[in-house]
Design a protein around this motif. Structure first.
Motif, PDB file in Angstrom:
ATOM      1  N   HIS A 207       0.712  -1.229   0.054  1.00 50.66           N
ATOM      2  CA  HIS A 207      -0.096   0.006   0.140  1.00 50.66           C
ATOM      3  C   HIS A 207       0.879   1.165  -0.165  1.00 50.66           C
ATOM      4  O   HIS A 207       1.726   1.463   0.750  1.00 50.66           O
ATOM      5  CB  HIS A 207      -0.861   0.007   1.136  1.00 50.66           C
ATOM      6  CG  HIS A 207      -2.035  -0.922   1.185  1.00 50.66           C
ATOM      7  ND1 HIS A 207      -3.022  -0.579   0.088  1.00 50.66           N
ATOM      8  CD2 HIS A 207      -2.528  -2.067   1.825  1.00 50.66           C
ATOM      9  CE1 HIS A 207      -3.884  -1.821   0.247  1.00 50.66           C
ATOM     10  NE2 HIS A 207      -3.610  -2.459   1.250  1.00 50.66           N
TER      11      HIS A 207
ATOM     12  N   GLN B 247       0.682   5.296   0.405  1.00 52.79           N
ATOM     13  CA  GLN B 247      -0.371   6.007   0.812  1.00 52.79           C
ATOM     14  C   GLN B 247      -0.656   7.235   0.276  1.00 52.79           C
ATOM     15  O   GLN B 247      -1.499   7.854   0.290  1.00 52.79           O
ATOM     16  CB  GLN B 247      -0.010   6.380   2.408  1.00 52.79           C
ATOM     17  CG  GLN B 247       1.508   7.190   2.599  1.00 52.79           C
ATOM     18  CD  GLN B 247       1.729   7.341   3.891  1.00 52.79           C
ATOM     19  OE1 GLN B 247       0.946   7.950   4.722  1.00 52.79           O
ATOM     20  NE2 GLN B 247       2.887   7.341   4.288  1.00 52.79           N
ATOM     21  N   ASP B 248       0.353   7.865  -0.648  1.00 53.68           N
ATOM     22  CA  ASP B 248       0.284   8.899  -1.467  1.00 53.68           C
ATOM     23  C   ASP B 248      -0.331   8.609  -2.904  1.00 53.68           C
ATOM     24  O   ASP B 248       0.409   9.644  -3.821  1.00 53.68           O
ATOM     25  CB  ASP B 248       1.270   9.822  -1.261  1.00 53.68           C
ATOM     26  CG  ASP B 248       2.649   9.216  -1.844  1.00 53.68           C
ATOM     27  OD1 ASP B 248       2.556   8.150  -1.980  1.00 53.68           O
ATOM     28  OD2 ASP B 248       3.630  10.078  -1.960  1.00 53.68           O
TER      29      ASP B 248
ATOM     30  N   MET C  16      -4.911   4.450  -3.408  1.00 53.81           N
ATOM     31  CA  MET C  16      -5.013   4.494  -2.090  1.00 53.81           C
ATOM     32  C   MET C  16      -5.971   5.260  -1.468  1.00 53.81           C
ATOM     33  O   MET C  16      -6.846   4.805  -0.476  1.00 53.81           O
ATOM     34  CB  MET C  16      -3.654   4.664  -1.364  1.00 53.81           C
ATOM     35  CG  MET C  16      -3.806   4.645   0.315  1.00 53.81           C
ATOM     36  SD  MET C  16      -4.324   3.059   0.836  1.00 53.81           S
ATOM     37  CE  MET C  16      -2.739   2.284   1.102  1.00 53.81           C
ATOM     38  N   ASP C  17      -6.102   6.461  -1.979  1.00 49.28           N
ATOM     39  CA  ASP C  17      -7.371   7.437  -1.494  1.00 49.28           C
ATOM     40  C   ASP C  17      -8.676   6.804  -1.859  1.00 49.28           C
ATOM     41  O   ASP C  17      -9.622   6.793  -0.964  1.00 49.28           O
ATOM     42  CB  ASP C  17      -6.992   8.853  -2.344  1.00 49.28           C
ATOM     43  CG  ASP C  17      -5.873   9.546  -1.978  1.00 49.28           C
ATOM     44  OD1 ASP C  17      -5.335   9.223  -0.777  1.00 49.28           O
ATOM     45  OD2 ASP C  17      -5.376  10.418  -2.674  1.00 49.28           O
TER      46      ASP C  17
ATOM     47  N   PHE D 119      -9.447   3.995   0.825  1.00 49.51           N
ATOM     48  CA  PHE D 119      -9.473   4.407   2.088  1.00 49.51           C
ATOM     49  C   PHE D 119     -10.785   5.058   2.177  1.00 49.51           C
ATOM     50  O   PHE D 119     -11.409   4.914   3.331  1.00 49.51           O
ATOM     51  CB  PHE D 119      -8.412   5.339   2.792  1.00 49.51           C
ATOM     52  CG  PHE D 119      -7.315   4.643   3.451  1.00 49.51           C
ATOM     53  CD1 PHE D 119      -7.010   3.225   3.000  1.00 49.51           C
ATOM     54  CD2 PHE D 119      -6.319   5.200   4.306  1.00 49.51           C
ATOM     55  CE1 PHE D 119      -6.061   2.424   3.559  1.00 49.51           C
ATOM     56  CE2 PHE D 119      -5.266   4.309   4.857  1.00 49.51           C
ATOM     57  CZ  PHE D 119      -5.171   3.075   4.498  1.00 49.51           C
TER      58      PHE D 119
ATOM     59  N   ARG E 246      -9.117   0.932   8.325  1.00 43.64           N
ATOM     60  CA  ARG E 246      -7.889   1.769   7.800  1.00 43.64           C
ATOM     61  C   ARG E 246      -6.785   1.372   8.741  1.00 43.64           C
ATOM     62  O   ARG E 246      -5.708   0.973   8.464  1.00 43.64           O
ATOM     63  CB  ARG E 246      -8.250   3.088   7.647  1.00 43.64           C
ATOM     64  CG  ARG E 246      -9.332   3.557   6.545  1.00 43.64           C
ATOM     65  CD  ARG E 246      -9.645   5.116   6.815  1.00 43.64           C
ATOM     66  NE  ARG E 246     -10.589   5.455   6.066  1.00 43.64           N
ATOM     67  CZ  ARG E 246     -11.361   6.777   6.080  1.00 43.64           C
ATOM     68  NH1 ARG E 246     -10.893   7.463   6.814  1.00 43.64           N
ATOM     69  NH2 ARG E 246     -12.366   7.067   5.401  1.00 43.64           N
TER      70      ARG E 246
ATOM     71  N   ILE F 278      -3.142  -0.384   8.359  1.00 44.21           N
ATOM     72  CA  ILE F 278      -1.840   0.136   8.539  1.00 44.21           C
ATOM     73  C   ILE F 278      -1.180  -0.840   9.638  1.00 44.21           C
ATOM     74  O   ILE F 278       0.020  -0.818   9.299  1.00 44.21           O
ATOM     75  CB  ILE F 278      -2.123   1.692   9.113  1.00 44.21           C
ATOM     76  CG1 ILE F 278      -2.815   2.375   8.059  1.00 44.21           C
ATOM     77  CG2 ILE F 278      -0.829   2.123   9.615  1.00 44.21           C
ATOM     78  CD1 ILE F 278      -3.138   3.953   8.764  1.00 44.21           C
TER      79      ILE F 278
ATOM     80  N   LEU G 233       3.004   2.248   6.005  1.00 44.42           N
ATOM     81  CA  LEU G 233       2.742   2.342   4.527  1.00 44.42           C
ATOM     82  C   LEU G 233       4.134   3.256   3.921  1.00 44.42           C
ATOM     83  O   LEU G 233       4.616   3.976   4.256  1.00 44.42           O
ATOM     84  CB  LEU G 233       1.210   3.110   4.328  1.00 44.42           C
ATOM     85  CG  LEU G 233       0.297   2.822   4.966  1.00 44.42           C
ATOM     86  CD1 LEU G 233      -1.131   3.359   4.641  1.00 44.42           C
ATOM     87  CD2 LEU G 233      -0.028   1.096   4.733  1.00 44.42           C
TER      88      LEU G 233
ATOM     89  N   LYS H 124       5.274   5.276   0.485  1.00 46.08           N
ATOM     90  CA  LYS H 124       5.250   6.488  -0.445  1.00 46.08           C
ATOM     91  C   LYS H 124       5.749   6.328  -1.726  1.00 46.08           C
ATOM     92  O   LYS H 124       6.600   5.305  -1.921  1.00 46.08           O
ATOM     93  CB  LYS H 124       5.859   7.708   0.501  1.00 46.08           C
ATOM     94  CG  LYS H 124       5.343   8.056   1.703  1.00 46.08           C
ATOM     95  CD  LYS H 124       5.935   9.348   2.116  1.00 46.08           C
ATOM     96  CE  LYS H 124       5.139   9.746   3.561  1.00 46.08           C
ATOM     97  NZ  LYS H 124       5.749  10.710   4.080  1.00 46.08           N
TER      98      LYS H 124
END
Length: 250
Positions: A185, A187-188, A192-193, A196, A204, A208, A215, A217
């Motif tokens: 995963h 996160q940015d 992922m958005d 979630f 969520r 994590i 997570l 990046k």
């Protein structure tokens, strides 16, 4: 740092997420990037914001018939191709009973078939540099583990890894390397958005907690892409690098 100075790198899915991060990383390393994607406005904005002789091209990963003409145009205008980062893809959560034939076909087309088709075209003698071209395919940790509701996605990403190994053997005689990166995963990213947004706070937190180092990046994946595209990894071929902060070893 000029690890990719003057190199021509094609990046799919460059308008956001991992593709965008990889594009920025490559230009910082001296590359000229050629962005492929559907969001032409976002591609244009990114292209103009980066240094180098960058180009952008409207391309739909659901329609690989257009790829040959796009690659030909890039080579004619900018020179032969030194590398590819295939970061386009999508994930759909669906129970097995609710997954139909079109779901499988659509998932495979974007996540697998179009990646292989770009590799096939770039590997033609007139299109690649012939001096250590590197093809990097972004798979997923789901290529080596599994999750309920992701049958089509897991299968498409595992197929990408398996196919990349076969291509690596076949294309080695041309000096072309093929490797995969399988992130957990990140996160940015928009994916992922979206995921979630559909989950409760408890769900969520549960995801994590499954990651011993938290997570990831997008720049974590971009850094590995840069390494695999560069001459520093000239003896690396046919591998699948799992970047997941320890998720898959639990």
């Amino acid at each position: 740092m000029d690890l990719l100075k003057g190199k021509n790198i094609i990046i799919t899915g460059g308008s956001s997420g991992l593709g965008r991060a990889c594009a920025i990383k490559c230009t910082e390393a001296g590359a000229n990037v050629h962005l492929l994607g559907r969001n032409i406005e976002a591609l244009s904005e990114l292209c103009m914001s980066m240094q180098g002789r960058n180009t952008y091209h409207k391309a739909d990963m659901r329609n690989p018939d257009d790829f040959a003409a796009i690659i030909s145009n890039i080579v004619t205008e900018c020179g032969t191709i030194d590398g590819l980062v295939y970061s386009a893809g999508y994930q759909k959560t669906s129970s097995l009973s609710a997954t139909n034939t079109s779901d499988y076909l659509g998932m495979y087309m974007v996540n697998t078939v179009s990646a292989f088709e770009l590799c096939r075209i770039i590997s033609k003698r007139q299109f690649h540099s012939g001096s250590g071209a590197s093809l990097v395919l972004i798979s997923s940790v789901m290529s080596v583990v599994a999750s309920a509701g992701l049958t089509a996605y897991c299968a498409s990403k595992a197929a990408m890894v398996s196919g990349a190994r076969a291509m690596a053997l076949e294309l080695a005689k041309k000096g072309i390397r093929v490797n995969c990166i399988s992130p957990g995963h990140i996160q940015d990213t928009p994916m992922m958005d979206e995921l979630f947004c559909d989950l409760s706070e408890t769900e969520r937190e549960g995801i994590i907690k499954e990651y011993p180092m938290g997570l990831g990046k997008s720049h974590d994946v971009a850094a590995m892409c840069l390494h695999l595209l560069s001459a520093d990894s000239k003896w690396v071929n046919g591998q699948n690098f799992v970047l997941d902060g320890g998720y898959s070893i639990r």
